[in-house]
Design an enzyme around this catalytic site. Sequence first.
Site, short mmCIF file in Angstrom:
data_model
loop_
_atom_site.label_atom_id
_atom_site.label_comp_id
_atom_site.label_asym_id
_atom_site.label_seq_id
_atom_site.Cartn_x
_atom_site.Cartn_y
_atom_site.Cartn_z
N LEU A 71 0.85 -1.18 0.00
CA LEU A 71 0.00 0.00 0.00
C LEU A 71 0.89 1.24 0.00
CD1 LEU A 71 -2.74 -0.87 2.68
CD2 LEU A 71 -3.14 -0.49 0.24
N ASP A 72 0.47 2.27 -0.73
CA ASP A 72 1.22 3.53 -0.70
C ASP A 72 1.22 4.12 0.70
OD1 ASP A 72 1.63 3.38 -3.43
OD2 ASP A 72 -0.14 4.57 -3.92
N PRO A 73 2.22 4.94 1.04
CA PRO A 73 2.22 5.58 2.37
C PRO A 73 0.92 6.30 2.69
CG PRO A 73 4.35 5.89 1.32
CD PRO A 73 3.45 5.25 0.29
#
Length: 329
Positions: A71-73
């Site tokens: 997952l992206d930050p």
Amino acid sequence: MPKSSPTLPKSGFFGVVKPSGPSSMAVINDVKLLVARSKLFVDADKLEKSKGKKVSLRGKNDVKIGQGGTLDPLADGVLVIGIGKATKKLSQFLECVKEYRTTCLLGCETDSYDSDGARVRLAPWRHVTREQVENALDKFRGEILQTPPIFSALKMDGRPLYEYARKGIPLPRPIEPRKTTVYSLELTEWKDTHDFRWPAKAFSAEEKQAMATALQGADGETDALRDAEEAPADDEMPTAFVLKMRVSSGTYVRSIVHDLAHELGSAGHVVTLCRSRQGRFTLETSDEGDRECIPWTVFERAAADRGEVGEDGWHAWEREVLERLEVVE
């Protein structure tokens, strides 16, 4: 579903609720510091030998750990973790159905298609209505073609796409669209009031020119980089709305938001993104076979203080994992 085993150590899957902010790798590393010193996952003899030694986050360890889809930050939600033998079976979560909730903020396009990026272009947004959004969603349901963002890590001729854009290197060919399936897509909330704002950071003239040069190499639309809207007044909030979707593997949620905004005659980017389901792991169990994820606060508390071992022989965080662990033999 794999049957539970009374033997130790165990291998298996469990889901954690990743918070927005840290990277997926940072979350994995924090969990690794706990599981690498737990009898739940490491043989007792190896634990004894490792006493006093630091857990290596990069080198070889007595426990294997991995995740089933990053997952992206910016994003929060379901992150599936595999321990031991389960790490060899994590690929099943790359190909599974996923569900997301995302908030789109209109009027501004960013390089990353989300609020962590820099402003690339402004566009009109005041004309967009809820009815227009709901009508436009039909074009994004079913099997669709998506073009990945130029600011992505996908490689073309061995070079990441973002490198072409940042260095002003013409793309050798157009970015190839990908087939993906949107099983369901609905507008769930129209935000009349909110606290979202466009990113303060904006592309410089040099950065815009570099991106334009990269796009020209593949007959891209460089005119789309030109601003067509003034910034809102301090007390004015650009339109925002929430989408809920169920999609196949490989779907770019950010691209759906980006392309939908274009369809509306505007620009837009993601300001919140939550993965609410990844295969059978979910934030809210609703179907038979669903597996609930562990709140991140459980691991945060354990990292600060593991606490005393209970009468059952487990720390509090181990007990939480045991209750939700899908054992792999």
